[in-house]
Write a protein that holds these residues in place. Structure first.
Motif, PDB file in Angstrom:
ATOM      1  N   MET A 126      -6.965   2.613   9.446  1.00 27.26           N
ATOM      2  CA  MET A 126      -7.265   1.225   9.717  1.00 27.26           C
ATOM      3  C   MET A 126      -7.647   1.074  11.182  1.00 27.26           C
ATOM      4  O   MET A 126      -7.264   1.891  12.027  1.00 27.26           O
ATOM      5  N   ALA A 128      -1.484  -8.833   9.023  1.00 23.45           N
ATOM      6  CA  ALA A 128      -2.515  -8.576   8.015  1.00 23.45           C
ATOM      7  C   ALA A 128      -1.895  -8.211   6.682  1.00 23.45           C
ATOM      8  O   ALA A 128      -2.371  -8.630   5.619  1.00 23.45           O
ATOM      9  N   VAL A 158      -4.697 -13.178   8.441  1.00 22.43           N
ATOM     10  CA  VAL A 158      -5.765 -12.541   9.222  1.00 22.43           C
ATOM     11  C   VAL A 158      -6.653 -13.640   9.789  1.00 22.43           C
ATOM     12  O   VAL A 158      -7.263 -14.407   9.035  1.00 22.43           O
ATOM     13  N   ASP A 173       0.812  -1.211   0.000  1.00 20.08           N
ATOM     14  CA  ASP A 173       0.000   0.000   0.000  1.00 20.08           C
ATOM     15  C   ASP A 173       0.848   1.265   0.000  1.00 20.08           C
ATOM     16  O   ASP A 173       0.336   2.368   0.225  1.00 20.08           O
ATOM     17  N   GLU A 210      -1.196  -5.506  12.445  1.00 17.42           N
ATOM     18  CA  GLU A 210      -0.956  -4.800  11.184  1.00 17.42           C
ATOM     19  C   GLU A 210      -0.027  -5.552  10.241  1.00 17.42           C
ATOM     20  O   GLU A 210      -0.354  -5.742   9.059  1.00 17.42           O
ATOM     21  N   ALA A 259     -15.449  -4.476   7.422  1.00 19.35           N
ATOM     22  CA  ALA A 259     -14.820  -5.120   6.269  1.00 19.35           C
ATOM     23  C   ALA A 259     -13.419  -4.559   6.055  1.00 19.35           C
ATOM     24  O   ALA A 259     -13.219  -3.341   6.032  1.00 19.35           O
ATOM     25  N   ARG A 260     -12.456  -5.436   5.918  1.00 25.76           N
ATOM     26  CA  ARG A 260     -11.046  -5.081   5.702  1.00 25.76           C
ATOM     27  C   ARG A 260     -10.462  -4.245   6.838  1.00 25.76           C
ATOM     28  O   ARG A 260      -9.384  -3.676   6.702  1.00 25.76           O
ATOM     29  N   TYR A 261     -11.195  -4.139   7.950  1.00 25.35           N
ATOM     30  CA  TYR A 261     -10.734  -3.381   9.117  1.00 25.35           C
ATOM     31  C   TYR A 261     -10.433  -1.928   8.748  1.00 25.35           C
ATOM     32  O   TYR A 261      -9.526  -1.297   9.278  1.00 25.35           O
ATOM     33  N   PHE A 262     -11.270  -1.402   7.881  1.00 27.69           N
ATOM     34  CA  PHE A 262     -11.088  -0.068   7.312  1.00 27.69           C
ATOM     35  C   PHE A 262     -12.017   0.925   8.012  1.00 27.69           C
ATOM     36  O   PHE A 262     -13.223   0.692   8.129  1.00 27.69           O
TER      37      PHE A 262
END
Length: 272
Positions: free
Chosen positions: A215, A72, A77, A38, A69, A246-249
């Motif tokens: 996050m 993931a 995860v 990312d 973190e 979702a996606r820990y976002f």
């Protein structure tokens, strides 16, 4: 707060301090950063600090999953279908860390359902530690040569006059600037990482608006401490920020202490 099976926040202090000490060892030796998928930086210190925390949580609470973190980022995860899980950010503020600053933290949080209920934030370069458990209160202390000092209780302050804002050093977007101007905020403190939550919990600031994405592991520990100190964190629709998304976002949010003079207006999440 009901008890998570086997979890004792006091027993996590020593591993958190050890993880923080590891980050300082690497900083003294010279930090070399890689780049994740990312485009964010990651260092050996991130990974080694995370390993210390994961081992401690596994020993204390082997049946509670941990979303961390760097695990993931590597695609590891766990399933978090049960009531409890942990969120771990071993080095929040890696850009600050790589740049030689002091605004980086070690973070561990316990999630009950969709809410953060216990958290530890440690700023090793500052020698400051914050802990909180919802329903039991929050406290802060100094750490000198690995020794924890006297504990001072934390409580958000009543907002009187123009609220003092705390904002990100590296992620203050146009939407955030517009929110600050429209909300009548006076003084501003620029600080990195989860320290923004800690400043509000300690009554040193009143509000932290964040329009851009984060996050869950970035916010959970600080958010738990803020809530334990009497504060709150709301999404742009005015509802409490939840976890296990979702996606820990995380979407945009506003974290705050006392609310009497604070117009918690929504702002547009610009996604930057």
């Amino acid at each position: 707060m009901a008890e998570a099976d086997g979890f004792d926040i006091e027993r996590m202090i020593e591993p958190v301090l050890a993880a923080g000490a590891r980050t300082l060892v690497h900083r003294a030796a010279g930090v070399v950063a890689d780049t994740k998928a990312d485009a964010s930086p990651v260092t050996v210190a991130d990974r080694e600090a995370e390993a210390i925390l994961l081992a401690a949580l596994a020993a204390q609470c082997p049946d509670i999953p941990v979303v961390a973190e760097e695990e993931a980022a590597a695609g590891r995860v766990p399933d978090v279908g049960g009531r409890w899980f942990f969120l771990v950010d071993p080095l929040d503020g890696t850009k600050e860390y790589v740049g030689g600053g002091t605004d980086f933290t070690v973070n561990v949080a316990l999630i009950d359902g969709e809410a953060p209920v216990a958290g530890i934030v440690y700023a090793p370069a500052r020698g400051q530690l914050w802990c909180g458990t919802v329903g039991r209160g929050a406290w802060a202390t100094e750490v000198v040569d690995g020794a924890v000092g006297a504990r001072a209780p934390l409580k958000v302050r009543d907002c009187a006059g123009a609220p003092v804002a705390v904002a990100s050093k590296s992620h203050c977007t146009p939407a955030t600037e517009a929110w600050l101007a429209a909300s009548g905020c006076g003084a501003r403190v620029s600080v990195g990482s989860s320290l923004k939550f800690a400043l509000i919990a300690a009554g040193e600031a009143d509000v932290y608006p964040r329009a851009g994405p984060t996050m869950e592991w970035d916010t959970a520990a600080g958010d738990a401490i803020l809530r334990a100190a009497g504060g709150r964190t709301l999404c742009l629709d005015g509802q409490p920020l939840t976890y296990r998304k979702a996606r820990y976002f995380n979407p945009g949010f506003v974290a705050s202490g006392g609310h009497a003079c604070l117009p918690l207006r929504p702002f547009v999440d610009d996604g930057k």
